[in-house]
Design a protein around this motif. Structure first.
Motif, PDB file in Angstrom:
ATOM      1  N   TYR A  96       0.852  -1.188   0.000  1.00 49.43           N
ATOM      2  CA  TYR A  96       0.000   0.000   0.000  1.00 49.43           C
ATOM      3  C   TYR A  96       0.887   1.237   0.000  1.00 49.43           C
ATOM      4  CZ  TYR A  96      -3.870  -3.025   1.521  1.00 49.43           C
ATOM      5  OH  TYR A  96      -4.823  -4.012   1.604  1.00 49.43           O
ATOM      6  N   LEU A  97       0.716   2.094  -0.994  1.00 50.39           N
ATOM      7  CA  LEU A  97       1.464   3.349  -1.088  1.00 50.39           C
ATOM      8  C   LEU A  97       0.482   4.500  -1.179  1.00 50.39           C
ATOM      9  CD1 LEU A  97       4.182   4.878  -1.425  1.00 50.39           C
ATOM     10  CD2 LEU A  97       3.941   4.529  -3.895  1.00 50.39           C
ATOM     11  N   THR A  98       0.614   5.480  -0.279  1.00 50.05           N
ATOM     12  CA  THR A  98      -0.283   6.628  -0.316  1.00 50.05           C
ATOM     13  C   THR A  98      -0.053   7.451  -1.576  1.00 50.05           C
ATOM     14  OG1 THR A  98      -0.840   8.720   0.761  1.00 50.05           O
ATOM     15  CG2 THR A  98       1.369   7.892   1.103  1.00 50.05           C
ATOM     16  N   PRO A  99      -1.102   7.999  -2.189  1.00 52.05           N
ATOM     17  CA  PRO A  99      -0.927   8.804  -3.411  1.00 52.05           C
ATOM     18  C   PRO A  99      -0.114  10.071  -3.193  1.00 52.05           C
ATOM     19  CG  PRO A  99      -3.202   8.894  -2.612  1.00 52.05           C
ATOM     20  CD  PRO A  99      -2.517   7.811  -1.846  1.00 52.05           C
ATOM     21  N   PHE A 100       0.022  10.546  -1.951  1.00 46.52           N
ATOM     22  CA  PHE A 100       0.827  11.732  -1.693  1.00 46.52           C
ATOM     23  C   PHE A 100       2.321  11.473  -1.902  1.00 46.52           C
ATOM     24  CE2 PHE A 100      -2.543  13.460   1.460  1.00 46.52           C
ATOM     25  CZ  PHE A 100      -3.254  13.999   0.389  1.00 46.52           C
ATOM     26  N   TYR A 101       2.721  10.210  -1.974  1.00 49.19           N
ATOM     27  CA  TYR A 101       4.140   9.871  -2.138  1.00 49.19           C
ATOM     28  C   TYR A 101       4.404   9.099  -3.417  1.00 49.19           C
ATOM     29  CZ  TYR A 101       5.223  11.361   2.625  1.00 49.19           C
ATOM     30  OH  TYR A 101       5.418  12.111   3.768  1.00 49.19           O
ATOM     31  N   SER A 102       3.450   9.096  -4.322  1.00 50.48           N
ATOM     32  CA  SER A 102       3.593   8.328  -5.552  1.00 50.48           C
ATOM     33  C   SER A 102       3.758   9.245  -6.761  1.00 50.48           C
ATOM     34  CB  SER A 102       2.371   7.431  -5.748  1.00 50.48           C
ATOM     35  OG  SER A 102       2.459   6.708  -6.942  1.00 50.48           O
ATOM     36  N   PRO A 103       4.769   8.981  -7.612  1.00 52.38           N
ATOM     37  CA  PRO A 103       5.799   7.952  -7.437  1.00 52.38           C
ATOM     38  C   PRO A 103       6.930   8.434  -6.536  1.00 52.38           C
ATOM     39  CG  PRO A 103       6.146   9.114  -9.496  1.00 52.38           C
ATOM     40  CD  PRO A 103       4.901   9.693  -8.886  1.00 52.38           C
ATOM     41  N   PRO A 158      12.289   1.269   1.519  1.00 51.37           N
ATOM     42  CA  PRO A 158      12.585   0.128   0.641  1.00 51.37           C
ATOM     43  C   PRO A 158      11.307  -0.517   0.100  1.00 51.37           C
ATOM     44  CG  PRO A 158      13.938   0.042   2.627  1.00 51.37           C
ATOM     45  CD  PRO A 158      12.938   1.144   2.839  1.00 51.37           C
ATOM     46  N   GLY A 159      11.274  -0.696  -1.214  1.00 49.86           N
ATOM     47  CA  GLY A 159      10.132  -1.325  -1.857  1.00 49.86           C
ATOM     48  C   GLY A 159       9.077  -0.367  -2.349  1.00 49.86           C
ATOM     49  N   SER A 160       9.102   0.891  -1.875  1.00 47.35           N
ATOM     50  CA  SER A 160       8.062   1.848  -2.264  1.00 47.35           C
ATOM     51  C   SER A 160       8.339   2.514  -3.600  1.00 47.35           C
ATOM     52  CB  SER A 160       7.914   2.930  -1.188  1.00 47.35           C
ATOM     53  OG  SER A 160       9.112   3.676  -1.051  1.00 47.35           O
ATOM     54  N   SER A 161       9.540   2.338  -4.134  1.00 44.46           N
ATOM     55  CA  SER A 161       9.907   2.965  -5.411  1.00 44.46           C
ATOM     56  C   SER A 161       9.590   2.012  -6.548  1.00 44.46           C
ATOM     57  CB  SER A 161      11.392   3.344  -5.413  1.00 44.46           C
ATOM     58  OG  SER A 161      11.693   4.214  -4.347  1.00 44.46           O
ATOM     59  N   HIS A 162       8.381   2.093  -7.068  1.00 46.38           N
ATOM     60  CA  HIS A 162       7.952   1.183  -8.129  1.00 46.38           C
ATOM     61  C   HIS A 162       8.643   1.453  -9.461  1.00 46.38           C
ATOM     62  CE1 HIS A 162       3.913   0.609  -5.787  1.00 46.38           C
ATOM     63  NE2 HIS A 162       4.925  -0.068  -5.255  1.00 46.38           N
ATOM     64  N   PHE A 163       9.244   2.620  -9.604  1.00 39.42           N
ATOM     65  CA  PHE A 163       9.856   2.988 -10.882  1.00 39.42           C
ATOM     66  C   PHE A 163      11.330   3.347 -10.708  1.00 39.42           C
ATOM     67  CE2 PHE A 163       5.340   4.017 -10.945  1.00 39.42           C
ATOM     68  CZ  PHE A 163       4.911   3.341 -12.082  1.00 39.42           C
ATOM     69  N   GLY A 164      11.961   2.757  -9.707  1.00 44.10           N
ATOM     70  CA  GLY A 164      13.373   3.008  -9.495  1.00 44.10           C
ATOM     71  C   GLY A 164      13.626   4.280  -8.695  1.00 44.10           C
ATOM     72  N   THR A 165      14.900   4.562  -8.470  1.00 44.26           N
ATOM     73  CA  THR A 165      15.298   5.746  -7.696  1.00 44.26           C
ATOM     74  C   THR A 165      16.332   6.552  -8.480  1.00 44.26           C
ATOM     75  OG1 THR A 165      16.957   4.429  -6.527  1.00 44.26           O
ATOM     76  CG2 THR A 165      14.804   4.673  -5.470  1.00 44.26           C
ATOM     77  N   PRO A 166      15.898   7.290  -9.494  1.00 46.54           N
ATOM     78  CA  PRO A 166      16.847   8.099 -10.269  1.00 46.54           C
ATOM     79  C   PRO A 166      17.423   9.277  -9.496  1.00 46.54           C
ATOM     80  CG  PRO A 166      14.599   8.552 -10.961  1.00 46.54           C
ATOM     81  CD  PRO A 166      14.525   7.399 -10.008  1.00 46.54           C
ATOM     82  N   PHE A 167      16.835   9.617  -8.352  1.00 49.33           N
ATOM     83  CA  PHE A 167      17.330  10.728  -7.543  1.00 49.33           C
ATOM     84  C   PHE A 167      17.961  10.195  -6.260  1.00 49.33           C
ATOM     85  CE2 PHE A 167      13.635  12.179  -9.946  1.00 49.33           C
ATOM     86  CZ  PHE A 167      14.177  13.261 -10.636  1.00 49.33           C
ATOM     87  N   GLY A 168      18.966  10.902  -5.778  1.00 42.26           N
ATOM     88  CA  GLY A 168      19.643  10.504  -4.564  1.00 42.26           C
ATOM     89  C   GLY A 168      18.868  10.903  -3.325  1.00 42.26           C
TER      90      GLY A 168
END
Length: 276
Positions: free
Chosen positions: A68-75, A83-93
């Motif tokens: 479950y990921l809140t829409p306020f933090y997506s993506p 960990p695990g909440s980045s469905h599209f990777g982490t291009p930013f540091g």
């Protein structure tokens, strides 16, 4: 015996233009005309306050067990994400605390709401008092419309709509992926219903947008020559009649969805599971 002098407002534009009746009082209305703009201002302020706090706290926004990921933090696209909440990777540091983790899309979603035709009417009346109600004089001496900063930004509503469609697709992916938790199998709980209802209503609000209606059927001279676009335009037009209601409903579902995820993520409550 001479007549008593009358007080007249200065000549100007808008309600004080030369062609308007000279009425010193701001309004002759005796009803509670101030109540609707007051309630609107309170409703908008409550949502902005809640959304701002939740966007910056960086806690209880992800439930790893059920995805479950809140829409306020997506993506969530930075190394600061859980960990695990980045469905599209982490291009930013790593991000400093003063930058919300949903910084990529939040400005565009805010722009989409601010430039929405209904919300313009809502906050023009309740915040800008332009005008606060029918037959009530506004406090502004001049009217420049949406031809200068900052209101000229309202003309970019269509471009914010394009981004809102992409964000709705991302929210849809989040809602679907939540049916598969850490085990990889199918799971179904109350949180899934909350996420799914929220994304459906967000789609309804987004597609009921006036810009979407114009994109669907604008500049068509012969509907019979474009049956697919005409059908889509008729469906969007039906939604468009409920645009105001959807604007408020989706504010409520966004808060409800975030609040439910927060309660489950913080282990304040347990998610009601129907299929584990």
């Amino acid at each position: 015996m001479s007549a008593a002098p009358t007080t007249t407002p200065p000549s100007g534009t808008g309600v004080f233009s030369k062609t308007r009746a000279r009425i010193a009082a701001r309004t002759l209305r005796t009803d509670r005309w101030w109540l609707p703009p007051l309630l609107t201002a309170l409703g908008l302020a409550a949502f902005v306050g809640y959304a701002t706090i939740r966007s910056f706290v960086r806690t209880a926004y992800w439930v790893p067990q059920y995805h479950y990921l809140t829409p306020f933090y997506s993506p969530c696209l930075s190394d600061s994400c859980a960990p695990g909440s980045s469905h599209f990777g982490t291009p930013f540091g790593e991000l400093p605390m003063w930058i919300p983790l949903g910084f990529v899309v939040l400005p565009f979603l805010l722009g989409f709401r601010l430039t929405c035709y209904y919300y313009r009417k809502a906050y023009y009346r309740s915040v800008w008092f332009s005008p606060p109600a029918c037959a009530v004089a506004e406090p502004h001496a001049r009217y420049t419309g949406e031809s200068r900063l900052p209101l000229i930004i309202q003309n970019s509503h269509r471009y914010f709509f394009y981004v809102a469609v992409v964000v709705s697709l991302i929210n849809t992916y989040d809602a679907i992926s939540a049916f598969h938790g850490d085990t990889g199998g199918f799971g179904f709980g109350l949180g899934n219903i909350v996420l799914l209802v929220n994304v459906i209503l967000l789609w309804a609000y987004t597609l009921s947008c006036h810009s979407c209606r114009h994109i669907a059927g604008g500049r068509l001279k012969h509907f019979s020559a474009h049956p697919v676009r005409y059908w889509f335009w008729t469906q969007v037009s039906k939604l468009n009649t409920r645009h105001m209601a959807l604007a408020w409903i989706t504010l409520g579902t966004l808060v409800l969805t975030d609040f439910y995820v927060m309660l489950v993520a913080s282990q304040t409550i347990s998610d009601l599971r129907f299929v584990n």
